[in-house]
Design a protein around this motif. Structure first.
Motif, PDB file in Angstrom:
ATOM      1  N   ARG A  96       1.933  12.920   1.096  1.00  0.00           N
ATOM      2  CA  ARG A  96       3.119  12.822   0.250  1.00  0.00           C
ATOM      3  C   ARG A  96       3.423  11.340   0.147  1.00  0.00           C
ATOM      4  NH1 ARG A  96       6.730  17.413  -0.260  1.00  0.00           N
ATOM      5  NH2 ARG A  96       8.192  15.777  -0.766  1.00  0.00           N
ATOM      6  N   PHE A  97       3.120  10.787  -0.991  1.00  0.00           N
ATOM      7  CA  PHE A  97       3.162   9.345  -1.156  1.00  0.00           C
ATOM      8  C   PHE A  97       4.313   8.953  -2.063  1.00  0.00           C
ATOM      9  CE2 PHE A  97       1.676   5.483  -3.393  1.00  0.00           C
ATOM     10  CZ  PHE A  97       1.591   4.641  -2.301  1.00  0.00           C
ATOM     11  N   ASP A  98       5.151   8.076  -1.571  1.00  0.00           N
ATOM     12  CA  ASP A  98       6.267   7.555  -2.353  1.00  0.00           C
ATOM     13  C   ASP A  98       5.942   6.107  -2.716  1.00  0.00           C
ATOM     14  OD1 ASP A  98       8.626   6.468  -3.337  1.00  0.00           O
ATOM     15  OD2 ASP A  98       9.895   7.461  -1.862  1.00  0.00           O
ATOM     16  N   TYR A  99       5.473   5.904  -3.948  1.00  0.00           N
ATOM     17  CA  TYR A  99       5.049   4.569  -4.371  1.00  0.00           C
ATOM     18  C   TYR A  99       6.174   3.552  -4.250  1.00  0.00           C
ATOM     19  CZ  TYR A  99       3.656   0.646  -7.225  1.00  0.00           C
ATOM     20  OH  TYR A  99       3.393  -0.618  -7.661  1.00  0.00           O
ATOM     21  N   LEU A 150       7.398 -14.249  -5.083  1.00  0.00           N
ATOM     22  CA  LEU A 150       6.384 -14.116  -6.119  1.00  0.00           C
ATOM     23  C   LEU A 150       5.547 -15.392  -6.217  1.00  0.00           C
ATOM     24  CD1 LEU A 150       5.106 -12.483  -8.367  1.00  0.00           C
ATOM     25  CD2 LEU A 150       6.890 -13.301  -9.900  1.00  0.00           C
ATOM     26  N   LYS A 151       6.191 -16.539  -6.066  1.00  0.00           N
ATOM     27  CA  LYS A 151       5.475 -17.812  -6.120  1.00  0.00           C
ATOM     28  C   LYS A 151       4.459 -17.909  -4.983  1.00  0.00           C
ATOM     29  CE  LYS A 151       6.078 -22.796  -6.108  1.00  0.00           C
ATOM     30  NZ  LYS A 151       6.975 -23.916  -5.986  1.00  0.00           N
ATOM     31  N   GLU A 152       4.870 -17.522  -3.767  1.00  0.00           N
ATOM     32  CA  GLU A 152       3.957 -17.558  -2.622  1.00  0.00           C
ATOM     33  C   GLU A 152       2.792 -16.584  -2.818  1.00  0.00           C
ATOM     34  OE1 GLU A 152       6.652 -18.485   1.268  1.00  0.00           O
ATOM     35  OE2 GLU A 152       7.142 -16.648   0.162  1.00  0.00           O
ATOM     36  N   LEU A 153       3.094 -15.413  -3.365  1.00  0.00           N
ATOM     37  CA  LEU A 153       2.052 -14.425  -3.627  1.00  0.00           C
ATOM     38  C   LEU A 153       1.044 -14.954  -4.644  1.00  0.00           C
ATOM     39  CD1 LEU A 153       0.913 -11.588  -3.187  1.00  0.00           C
ATOM     40  CD2 LEU A 153       2.452 -10.786  -4.991  1.00  0.00           C
ATOM     41  N   ALA A 154       1.548 -15.577  -5.712  1.00  0.00           N
ATOM     42  CA  ALA A 154       0.675 -16.135  -6.738  1.00  0.00           C
ATOM     43  C   ALA A 154      -0.192 -17.258  -6.158  1.00  0.00           C
ATOM     44  CB  ALA A 154       1.498 -16.657  -7.913  1.00  0.00           C
ATOM     45  N   GLU A 155       0.400 -18.102  -5.324  1.00  0.00           N
ATOM     46  CA  GLU A 155      -0.365 -19.186  -4.710  1.00  0.00           C
ATOM     47  C   GLU A 155      -1.463 -18.633  -3.799  1.00  0.00           C
ATOM     48  OE1 GLU A 155       2.661 -21.536  -2.819  1.00  0.00           O
ATOM     49  OE2 GLU A 155       3.242 -22.513  -4.699  1.00  0.00           O
ATOM     50  N   ALA A 156      -1.129 -17.609  -3.029  1.00  0.00           N
ATOM     51  CA  ALA A 156      -2.119 -16.993  -2.140  1.00  0.00           C
ATOM     52  C   ALA A 156      -3.245 -16.359  -2.954  1.00  0.00           C
ATOM     53  CB  ALA A 156      -1.450 -15.951  -1.242  1.00  0.00           C
ATOM     54  N   ALA A 157      -2.891 -15.701  -4.053  1.00  0.00           N
ATOM     55  CA  ALA A 157      -3.902 -15.086  -4.922  1.00  0.00           C
ATOM     56  C   ALA A 157      -4.812 -16.148  -5.524  1.00  0.00           C
ATOM     57  CB  ALA A 157      -3.219 -14.269  -6.015  1.00  0.00           C
ATOM     58  N   GLN A 204       8.171  -1.273  -1.576  1.00  0.00           N
ATOM     59  CA  GLN A 204       9.224  -2.035  -0.909  1.00  0.00           C
ATOM     60  C   GLN A 204       8.854  -2.395   0.528  1.00  0.00           C
ATOM     61  OE1 GLN A 204      12.567   0.595  -1.364  1.00  0.00           O
ATOM     62  NE2 GLN A 204      12.991  -0.094  -3.443  1.00  0.00           N
ATOM     63  N   GLU A 205       8.111  -1.509   1.204  1.00  0.00           N
ATOM     64  CA  GLU A 205       7.845  -1.702   2.624  1.00  0.00           C
ATOM     65  C   GLU A 205       6.400  -2.077   2.939  1.00  0.00           C
ATOM     66  OE1 GLU A 205       9.042   1.944   4.411  1.00  0.00           O
ATOM     67  OE2 GLU A 205      11.118   1.736   3.757  1.00  0.00           O
ATOM     68  N   GLY A 206       5.479  -1.811   2.019  1.00  0.00           N
ATOM     69  CA  GLY A 206       4.067  -1.981   2.317  1.00  0.00           C
ATOM     70  C   GLY A 206       3.487  -3.332   1.981  1.00  0.00           C
ATOM     71  N   LEU A 207       4.236  -4.142   1.292  1.00  0.00           N
ATOM     72  CA  LEU A 207       3.740  -5.458   0.907  1.00  0.00           C
ATOM     73  C   LEU A 207       4.421  -6.539   1.750  1.00  0.00           C
ATOM     74  CD1 LEU A 207       3.765  -5.039  -2.974  1.00  0.00           C
ATOM     75  CD2 LEU A 207       1.817  -4.899  -1.430  1.00  0.00           C
ATOM     76  N   PRO A 208       3.759  -7.670   1.905  1.00  0.00           N
ATOM     77  CA  PRO A 208       4.361  -8.761   2.684  1.00  0.00           C
ATOM     78  C   PRO A 208       5.687  -9.222   2.070  1.00  0.00           C
ATOM     79  CG  PRO A 208       2.130  -9.319   1.971  1.00  0.00           C
ATOM     80  CD  PRO A 208       2.474  -8.022   1.342  1.00  0.00           C
ATOM     81  N   LYS A 209       6.572  -9.674   2.894  1.00  0.00           N
ATOM     82  CA  LYS A 209       7.882 -10.170   2.443  1.00  0.00           C
ATOM     83  C   LYS A 209       7.754 -11.644   2.061  1.00  0.00           C
ATOM     84  CE  LYS A 209      10.105  -6.395   3.634  1.00  0.00           C
ATOM     85  NZ  LYS A 209       9.543  -5.261   2.998  1.00  0.00           N
ATOM     86  N   ILE A 210       7.136 -11.889   0.909  1.00  0.00           N
ATOM     87  CA  ILE A 210       6.995 -13.248   0.409  1.00  0.00           C
ATOM     88  C   ILE A 210       7.454 -13.295  -1.039  1.00  0.00           C
ATOM     89  CG2 ILE A 210       5.107 -13.832   1.990  1.00  0.00           C
ATOM     90  CD1 ILE A 210       3.153 -13.423  -0.300  1.00  0.00           C
TER      91      ILE A 210
END
Length: 70
Positions: free
Chosen positions: A35-38, A51-58, A43-49
């Motif tokens: 039973r998957f709640d996207y 958008l800018k930090e995420l883009a830089e890491a990508a 909200q809980e499954g991704l790192p707490k960073i």
């Protein structure tokens, strides 16, 4: 805009190229079996960073992998 079919194909290709065929199949099974709640996962499954930090890491990862699409 891409069609649903195009998105499914590209999504499977991304999963297979990242996880391999067997693990991609396992991922799909887990997603459909549980039973998957996207929204909760998002909200809980991704790192707490930011958008800018995420883009830089990508971008860093893309450069390390030598992605020809960049």
């Amino acid at each position: 805009m891409k069609t649903d079919s195009e998105i499914r194909i590209e999504g499977m290709q991304a999963l297979i190229s990242t996880l391999g065929l067997v693990e991609a199949e396992r991922f799909i099974l887990v997603m459909t079996r549980d039973r998957f709640d996207y929204t909760q996962w998002r909200q809980e499954g991704l790192p707490k960073i930011s958008l800018k930090e995420l883009a830089e890491a990508a971008n860093t990862l893309t450069n390390q992998l030598g992605n020809p699409h960049v």
